[in-house]
Design a protein around this motif. Structure first.
Motif, short mmCIF file in Angstrom:
data_model
loop_
_atom_site.label_atom_id
_atom_site.label_comp_id
_atom_site.label_asym_id
_atom_site.label_seq_id
_atom_site.Cartn_x
_atom_site.Cartn_y
_atom_site.Cartn_z
N THR A 1 20.65 16.88 61.49
CA THR A 1 20.86 17.10 62.91
C THR A 1 21.65 15.97 63.55
O THR A 1 21.58 14.82 63.12
CB THR A 1 19.52 17.28 63.65
OG1 THR A 1 19.78 17.60 65.03
CG2 THR A 1 18.68 16.01 63.59
N ASN B 1 28.31 22.05 69.46
CA ASN B 1 27.26 22.87 68.86
C ASN B 1 27.89 23.96 67.99
O ASN B 1 29.12 24.15 68.00
CB ASN B 1 26.32 23.49 69.92
CG ASN B 1 27.06 24.27 70.98
OD1 ASN B 1 27.86 25.14 70.68
ND2 ASN B 1 26.79 23.94 72.25
N GLY C 1 22.35 17.88 69.12
CA GLY C 1 23.10 19.13 69.20
C GLY C 1 24.34 18.87 68.37
O GLY C 1 24.60 17.75 67.98
N LYS D 1 18.02 22.10 62.18
CA LYS D 1 18.81 22.33 60.97
C LYS D 1 18.50 21.27 59.91
O LYS D 1 17.78 20.31 60.16
CB LYS D 1 20.30 22.33 61.30
CG LYS D 1 20.73 23.48 62.20
CD LYS D 1 20.44 24.82 61.56
CE LYS D 1 21.05 25.99 62.32
NZ LYS D 1 20.50 26.21 63.65
N SER E 1 26.23 24.18 62.02
CA SER E 1 25.42 23.78 63.17
C SER E 1 24.55 22.59 62.79
O SER E 1 24.05 22.51 61.66
CB SER E 1 24.52 24.93 63.63
OG SER E 1 23.57 24.49 64.59
N ASN F 1 21.96 21.59 65.04
CA ASN F 1 20.87 21.64 66.01
C ASN F 1 19.66 20.89 65.46
O ASN F 1 19.57 20.61 64.27
CB ASN F 1 20.53 23.11 66.29
CG ASN F 1 19.56 23.26 67.44
OD1 ASN F 1 19.58 22.50 68.39
ND2 ASN F 1 18.70 24.25 67.36
#
Length: 394
Positions: A224, A78, A227, A221, A216, A218
């Motif tokens: 993705t 992450n 995670g 975002k 990131s 996540n």
């Protein structure tokens, strides 16, 4: 228009005019899966390569490096883990101060404490929503002392080791003057680019100015991996070090488990990297669709009094990860009214994060004057920004 003529219904109607007609409830930012996600993930399941080893991790790292223009990308579990390792590799140790904007997500600040460091909060500027390099320069001239072994806070006696800017909602910080400040005061620059995949500063992707930078992936975002995160660097040796300590610092061997230092089990699983590879293939289209939505918002709200959609600067190209509705100062008292009414209407909106220096665990941390960040916090509203929202408007 005077304040007493404010009508929250006009804000809701303006938002609805930019969003899909048929959608009753609109999330703030949802992932979009329209490519090879299932194909690649199914391959992981069918072959059994779902965990920490597999071809998609290497592919994902290579594709990230190619897209962002850095020499090395290291995929991790992450964005917070990426920040932790980047700070550690940059040399942040116990009692070091790290300058960080107070307007940021808590992961940026938490990662500093994982290293035993102390957040030192800085103000932001309204034209970027990110750390203000000019105000920081003036502040450091007042409180910092540069010695042969680094920069020190004259008030606390502690070393100021690094500056950790964050590209807020995808809008790049003004990096060139910030680099100059870091050089002037012997500070390491580490970019928190968690929100800015697909954002460019003066034609170059964010993440290329710091000694290290982080991303990131996540679920909310632009792309993705469920995670996930990544460490980026243009220093090959730092890249090798990041890969080593995020994979438990184990030395390669056919059967022996020998670890040469304390490491971290921060490896991104292959099945998550497979998802990331499929998402990266669609990134150009994602960015194009997000820009369409941002331009739609900008046009629609241009005639609204007391508020505006935040726009990229003339030196940057933003990914418009989360669109920002920014109220004028005279209208900031309506922020919570808008938040409540839009969410009741099925349009998810949210305020900016509570400023870091206001959180109980950080109230004793050093900080400069934070008037701009405090003013922005009171006026900022994030509005729906998912990729798919641009596709279904008549």
């Amino acid at each position: 228009m005077r304040n007493e003529r404010f009508n929250v219904d006009s804000v809701i109607e303006a938002l609805k005019s930019c969003l899909p007609i048929e959608q009753e409830k609109v999330a703030l930012h949802e992932p979009y899966f329209g490519g090879n996600e299932w194909k690649y993930v199914k391959e992981c399941i069918d072959t059994g390569w779902v965990s920490s080893v597999g071809k998609y991790v290497d592919q994902f790292e290579q594709k990230l490096a190619e897209y962002t223009g850095v020499k090395r990308a290291v995929a991790v579990v992450n964005g917070t883990a990426a920040l932790h390792v980047a700070l550690k590799i940059a040399g942040v140790i116990k009692d070091d101060e790290v300058i960080v904007p107070t307007l940021t997500f808590i992961a940026t600040t938490n990662a500093i404490t994982y290293c035993g460091g102390i957040p030192h909060f800085a103000d932001c500027e309204e034209r970027t929503l990110g750390l203000d390099p000019y105000k920081l320069d003036v502040y450091l001239q007042e409180i910092a002392e540069v010695k042969t072994d680094g920069c020190f806070n004259k008030k606390t006696g502690r070393r100021i080791k690094a500056v950790l800017p964050m590209h807020t909602f995808g809008h790049p910080v003004d990096l060139d003057p910030l680099v100059e400040v870091c050089q002037k005061f012997k500070l390491e620059l580490i970019e928190d680019a968690a929100e800015s995949l697909g954002s460019f500063y003066k034609g170059r992707h964010t993440g290329n100015w710091g000694k290290l930078s982080t991303l990131s992936f996540n679920g909310n975002k632009t792309i993705t991996t469920g995670g996930g995160g990544a460490i980026l660097t243009n220093d090959e040796e730092l890249g090798k070090m990041a890969k080593h300590i995020t994979t438990t610092a184990k030395l390669p061997h056919k059967w022996d488990f020998y670890h040469d230092q304390v490491g971290f089990n921060y490896r991104l699983p292959n099945i998550n990297a497979a998802l990331g590879c499929a998402q990266l293939e669609q990134l150009p289209e994602f960015l194009a669709q997000k820009r369409i939505l941002a331009e739609r918002y900008i046009e629609r709200f241009s005639s609204m009094h007391g508020m505006k959609i935040f726009r990229e600067t003339n030196f940057s190209k933003s990914n418009y990860w989360l669109n920002v509705l920014l109220l004028e100062s005279d209208y900031k008292q309506y922020r919570d009214t808008i938040l409540e009414a839009t969410n009741i209407a099925g349009i998810m909106t949210r305020p900016a994060w509570i400023l870091m220096h206001k959180l109980s665990m950080f109230t004793s941390c050093p900080h400069m004057d934070l008037a701009v960040a405090e003013n922005i916090e009171a006026r900022l509203i994030n509005i729906p920004s998912s990729v798919k929202l641009s596709k279904h408007r008549m």
